[in-house]
Design an enzyme around this catalytic site. Sequence first.
Site, PDB file in Angstrom:
ATOM      1  N   GLU D  60       0.907  -1.025  -0.040  1.00  0.00           N
ATOM      2  CA  GLU D  60      -0.050   0.011   0.015  1.00  0.00           C
ATOM      3  C   GLU D  60       0.980   1.229   0.028  1.00  0.00           C
ATOM      4  O   GLU D  60       0.432   2.140  -0.828  1.00  0.00           O
ATOM      5  CB  GLU D  60      -0.850   0.055   1.239  1.00  0.00           C
ATOM      6  CG  GLU D  60      -2.116  -0.938   1.264  1.00  0.00           C
ATOM      7  CD  GLU D  60      -1.821  -2.434   1.448  1.00  0.00           C
ATOM      8  OE1 GLU D  60      -0.651  -2.527   1.998  1.00  0.00           O
ATOM      9  OE2 GLU D  60      -2.582  -3.429   1.296  1.00  0.00           O
ATOM     10  N   HIS D 129     -10.443  -4.325  10.222  1.00  0.00           N
ATOM     11  CA  HIS D 129     -11.258  -4.337   8.782  1.00  0.00           C
ATOM     12  C   HIS D 129     -12.620  -3.465   9.020  1.00  0.00           C
ATOM     13  O   HIS D 129     -13.408  -3.772   8.006  1.00  0.00           O
ATOM     14  CB  HIS D 129     -11.382  -5.792   8.279  1.00  0.00           C
ATOM     15  CG  HIS D 129     -10.148  -6.120   7.433  1.00  0.00           C
ATOM     16  ND1 HIS D 129      -8.960  -6.489   8.128  1.00  0.00           N
ATOM     17  CD2 HIS D 129     -10.107  -6.633   6.244  1.00  0.00           C
ATOM     18  CE1 HIS D 129      -8.218  -7.061   7.139  1.00  0.00           C
ATOM     19  NE2 HIS D 129      -8.867  -6.863   6.163  1.00  0.00           N
TER      20      HIS D 129
HETATM   21  C1  LIG Z   1      -2.140  -4.479   4.545  1.00  0.00           C
HETATM   22  C2  LIG Z   1      -3.049  -5.602   3.859  1.00  0.00           C
HETATM   23  N1  LIG Z   1      -3.199  -5.268   2.557  1.00  0.00           N
HETATM   24  C3  LIG Z   1      -4.296  -6.273   1.994  1.00  0.00           C
HETATM   25  C4  LIG Z   1      -5.015  -6.992   2.822  1.00  0.00           C
HETATM   26  C5  LIG Z   1      -6.035  -7.833   1.928  1.00  0.00           C
HETATM   27  N2  LIG Z   1      -5.471  -9.288   1.990  1.00  0.00           N
HETATM   28  C6  LIG Z   1      -5.832 -10.088   2.823  1.00  0.00           C
HETATM   29  S1  LIG Z   1      -4.941 -11.669   2.531  1.00  0.00           S
HETATM   30  C7  LIG Z   1      -4.399 -10.990   1.152  1.00  0.00           C
HETATM   31  C8  LIG Z   1      -3.569 -12.049   0.647  1.00  0.00           C
HETATM   32  C9  LIG Z   1      -2.036 -12.211   1.060  1.00  0.00           C
HETATM   33  O1  LIG Z   1      -1.398 -13.149   0.628  1.00  0.00           O
HETATM   34  P1  LIG Z   1      -0.294 -13.913   1.223  1.00  0.00           P
HETATM   35  O2  LIG Z   1       0.435 -13.158   2.018  1.00  0.00           O
HETATM   36  O3  LIG Z   1       0.445 -14.790   0.143  1.00  0.00           O
HETATM   37  O4  LIG Z   1      -1.109 -14.907   2.127  1.00  0.00           O
HETATM   38  P2  LIG Z   1      -2.144 -16.312   1.712  1.00  0.00           P
HETATM   39  O5  LIG Z   1      -3.565 -15.663   1.789  1.00  0.00           O
HETATM   40  O6  LIG Z   1      -1.729 -16.695   0.351  1.00  0.00           O
HETATM   41  O7  LIG Z   1      -2.085 -17.003   2.935  1.00  0.00           O
HETATM   42  C10 LIG Z   1      -4.681  -9.750   0.949  1.00  0.00           C
HETATM   43  C11 LIG Z   1      -4.245  -9.086  -0.329  1.00  0.00           C
HETATM   44  C12 LIG Z   1      -4.789  -7.045   4.028  1.00  0.00           C
HETATM   45  N3  LIG Z   1      -5.502  -7.914   4.654  1.00  0.00           N
HETATM   46  N4  LIG Z   1      -3.906  -6.334   4.575  1.00  0.00           N
END
Ligand SMILES: Cc1ncc(C[n+]2csc(CCOP(=O)(O)OP(=O)(O)O)c2C)c(N)n1
Lengths: 334, 334, 331, 331
Positions: D60, D129
């Site tokens: 972000e 959230h």
């Molecule tokens: C700072 C932030 N940006 C975006 C999100 C929305 N979000 C939640 S999980 C996720 C993907 C995370 O991917 P990864 O780190 O690979 O974990 P996975 O879900 O694959 O276990 C996103 C973009 C968030 N929760 N926090």
Amino acid sequence: MSPANPPRTNTEDYLRMYRQMVRIRTFEDNANQLYLSAKMPGLTHMYSGEEAVAVGICEALKVTDKITSTHRGHGHCVAKGAEFKEMFCELLGKEEGYCRGKGGSMHIADQSNGNLGANAIVGGSMGIATGAAFTARQLGKDDVTVCFFGDGATAQGLMYEVMNMAALWKLPVIYACENNGYSEYTRTEEIAAGSITARAEAFGIEAHQVDGQDVLAVNDLAQKLVARARQGEGPFFMELMTYRYHGHHVGDINREYYRSKEEEKDWKENRDPITRFRTWLVAEGIASEEEIEAINAKVKIDATTAVEYALNAKYPDPVEVDMHVFTDVKHTLA
Amino acid sequence: MSPANPPRTNTEDYLRMYRQMVRIRTFEDNANQLYLSAKMPGLTHMYSGEEAVAVGICEALKVTDKITSTHRGHGHCVAKGAEFKEMFCELLGKEEGYCRGKGGSMHIADQSNGNLGANAIVGGSMGIATGAAFTARQLGKDDVTVCFFGDGATAQGLMYEVMNMAALWKLPVIYACENNGYSEYTRTEEIAAGSITARAEAFGIEAHQVDGQDVLAVNDLAQKLVARARQGEGPFFMELMTYRYHGHHVGDINREYYRSKEEEKDWKENRDPITRFRTWLVAEGIASEEEIEAINAKVKIDATTAVEYALNAKYPDPVEVDMHVFTDVKHTLA
Amino acid sequence: MREITLSQAVNEALAEEMRRDPTTFIIGEDVAEAGTPFKILSGLVEEFGTNRVVDTPIAEPGFMGLAVGAAMTGTRPIVDLMFGDFIFLIMDQLCNQAAKTHYMSGGKMSAPLVLRTNLGATRRSAAQHSQSLHALVAHIPGLKVALPSSAYEAKGLLKTAIRDDNPVVIFEDKLMYQDKAPVPEEEFLIPFGAANVKRHGTDITLIGTSSMVQVCEKAAEILAAEGISAEVIDPRTIVPLDEDTLLASARKTSRVIVVDEGHQSYGVTGEIASRINEKAFYHLDAPVLRMGAMDVPVPFSPALEDITVPTPEAVAKNARKLMSREMIHAA
Amino acid sequence: MREITLSQAVNEALAEEMRRDPTTFIIGEDVAEAGTPFKILSGLVEEFGTNRVVDTPIAEPGFMGLAVGAAMTGTRPIVDLMFGDFIFLIMDQLCNQAAKTHYMSGGKMSAPLVLRTNLGATRRSAAQHSQSLHALVAHIPGLKVALPSSAYEAKGLLKTAIRDDNPVVIFEDKLMYQDKAPVPEEEFLIPFGAANVKRHGTDITLIGTSSMVQVCEKAAEILAAEGISAEVIDPRTIVPLDEDTLLASARKTSRVIVVDEGHQSYGVTGEIASRINEKAFYHLDAPVLRMGAMDVPVPFSPALEDITVPTPEAVAKNARKLMSREMIHAA
Ligand SMILES: Cc1ncc(C[n+]2csc(CCOP(=O)(O)OP(=O)(O)O)c2C)c(N)n1
Ligand SMILES: Cc1ncc(C[n+]2csc(CCOP(=O)(O)OP(=O)(O)O)c2C)c(N)n1
Ligand SMILES: [Mg+2]
Ligand SMILES: [Mg+2]
């Protein structure tokens, strides 16, 4: 599997590892059911498919070692020693939950077992994990902290800031990147340039990639790195290659626009960490099929009982709403 | 110096480079005098000693190419084409300054020459530079952006976030790390683990280290990378090894607790970028000692004239205080 | 009583608390040998060593995050954020993490840390080194916010902050670091949520925070010379806020001005004014007036910067207006 | 008039403006094929391609910073921030950079970008959230802040935002994405700084923002059944704020409640209440009442979460109190 150099030398340890993986899978199946039957408030992120990562690592830790977890945190929570009852109560927002219902799935924590909590900010716990390791150094404790995070979280600048400090100060922290190939609905390749392990190495941090579906390989590496971190040789970085079986969250049902059913099928059928470990246990004569089935059955009953309990448990009293804002003010808004 | 493969083939270019370096040094000497004589509001950070970096790079750029600058930004500003008069007016908070006195030294900008501005947040301009490169891609322009920042700024997570995007999207941006060995009062070794160029390489970004006191070497590398970035081969990373002669800011006088006088002396006497280039120019027969002295003298007069002008110039009218908060509201508080 | 500077007061508070509690440590940029650019921490690294006075890379989100984790696991970090303006960089770790740890865990975990930073313009430092951003953190439940107005408060509030089991943000006024005030030799703490009536008066109440306490006191002197008796109150902490003291004064004088160096809109003055309006409305003879910093980024030029912040003269002028009921016509 | 959802309204506004202005682009996480987790952007990448609907890494601060630079150099970024809570991560780029670019450069540069994000609790998404953080950005000079309260406003304000030459932050209410409202087929814009009187009344003014406009309207219905005539006003933008409309209503009804979903303390309600108190004081029969979200992190448990946000019943109850002059005794 990695038959050479088995990290645990007795049956009990192997079976506990197996049981913990099954507990995670079973927990998730029940959580998913709760969602599908509209009994769970909100959404949740399933860990199914990644069990060998949490279990392989947490089995290398002491109770006083710390972990930080993620939005996909049930697996870490179970693996670090949590109980089904308090977990399901938390997922349902009940008073007996680990956080009295205030945290829910995305903030579940279990301080008594060293789990500093899930985190709804991707990458948000990287500082916390590094700080926990700093405390160990500061207070002369030999605790090690493991920071779990996804491949997507490697895009957060915070990671580089804290890796720099951890490396400079030789902190006993292990950064464990669960690379499941996706960040939400996007393939990791599309949003991660270069090499993830090289990013850690650039800060002078020893980094390893390991098959995250092989609990013995994970545990073997984890044991070694944890031991070394405990000796002050940290920090370390692990990239664990794994896969999530479900959607990004329980509501992500139609996902063919970002990954194929074949790909999912391949991982489930050919690389499932539980099936692989089970096959190995039986082949090595560590457990019989019957013993395995008995473990599975017992876990299933435990889960059903906990779910039942949680469904009937009390919600927190509304007066709790302004409690716990501050440690020293009983009701902030009174 | 790097006599092989001289980047500029005619005398005019060499002399302009020399002149620009002298202009920076002279500007800083005057700014320092203004501080010492209490005629300048606030503090400022001197670029003296690092002239070959700004000039070597900016001489490889077109007017429409962009740069982003830092708290130590006078050098970049001069090198990218700014005039003394508007610069001194800005440093003194006068209406005729580049920013009508609203920005001052730490926010001096000169959009007409593609300087998007100094920045008082260490690392704060890394996103801006990457965004400027994004604009070029978006609008189909062949402009290149150079992002100047210090070694200390490599600790900011933002850098890794934007390098990742720049690498993924092949943006025409060059990250130029001015490694002067210090972040404020701390040696870089103490706060930067591993290798700075390796950090860029881990994102798949081609990285080079170069002697930042050798203007021809810097310019040579810059010309090549800028040309390649213009062709869509970017991003690139440059680490320029350099040194600041003054304290962190003009008020940082007693600095022996963090660096020795010998070290300062060594850099000034043996590696001064202006002296080195001057010697080379004379040795190669590009300019005579007299010509050099004439350039120096002319620059000195220009600076004195500009300082005089700025000292006597008007402050902005107080009614300007609530102008420029929004583009479309003349006076926000009216 | 001996007089010491605000800078010395902070230094003493830190030294005393670090001696008392071995789990405390200072973390930030150039805090050790340099003792910060303001030289506030001089001598501490000599006494406590680099393990407890920790120089960091220029990575505010990183060391703030580290502090949160450290606090959660048994140490007491005292974070040094060089300029209040950098708080924008650490908001996530401060507000999404530290502030919510205790609540989200149902009271099981906590993050007892102190964030020391500063506020205040008119130092010719321009828009990114001059902001007074305390309103932002005061808006976030779970954070306590202290605003010392002199060396005395700086010491007493900081000591309380360090012993508090919650995350506390303390904003020092950069312009006041060299200002001296009487500070007892013997140990003392100043409780949170206890406003200080700096000057008693009967005609009008001037509520000032941080740097604006002095401005209000000077305004009160100007007014006294004109026969107007102003009460001056320093809330000292804005979370928790000592409503009782503010309300009692408002009910007594019936006229109130709230002065704060943060931007006026959506800031601290609105909250304090609203609470007084809500709870002392029928005692007020005039609307509660607010005086914050102008809603403009802080300009560099001295010709502009100085007029963005409330001055004693401006406060006195508004006080006169309120007294003369000129406001009736304005409304 | 046809009815469309708020989500469709946003989608239409984006599509129309992106067709009109080729320098616009959308940037954020999972905005392209996925069309965001809320599926608001579905179809846009098909029309505009991945060069103008740009999926980013989860970074972000990085993509916000990139947007600032892009805006400064001739494009018009529309940043998609998945949850309003993540604004803490980008405060530096938004508030230290974008907000100040025009001012610090003496009017020479500008950062015409739109930050689209959301607010609103009661979605069982817990403390990180569910926040409504619009007060924070409203406090920073140089940012405009829009709070659409229906599909109609969502479309009209977003189109205005995209054409505005300043950085604009627009907070959509997540809970309203599937709510339908009449939205004209033909093009329209809603100017900033123009409050909307949603319902005319004579006894009391209810000022609601975003999600709280509906709450105020429902409260007004409850009150109408009891013979109390409530005027409901939606400021639509809190920067700039249409004081005139708010003041005119306050002067007419003499009683005001301000309802907002941000935390109450040091938030939006304090600012609006203070301006009314300051400028309509002598017309008020009772203090301006404020109703924000509780000053607690948003709890996960439905049993707790629902009581943290103002409800129509609670607003009606307070309105009755103000009408019955119960407040006099309370004060
Ligand atoms: C700072 C932030 N940006 C975006 C999100 C929305 N979000 C939640 S999980 C996720 C993907 C995370 O991917 P990864 O780190 O690979 O974990 P996975 O879900 O694959 O276990 C996103 C973009 C968030 N929760 N926090
Ligand atoms: C975000 C941020 N943190 C801290 C500072 C204070 N500060 C100003 S310059 C500086 C050192 C920068 O070092 P480096 O990047 O190496 O640049 P140099 O001064 O050596 O040119 C620091 C810490 C700042 N301005 N911004
Ligand atoms: Mg992933
Ligand atoms: Mg440096």
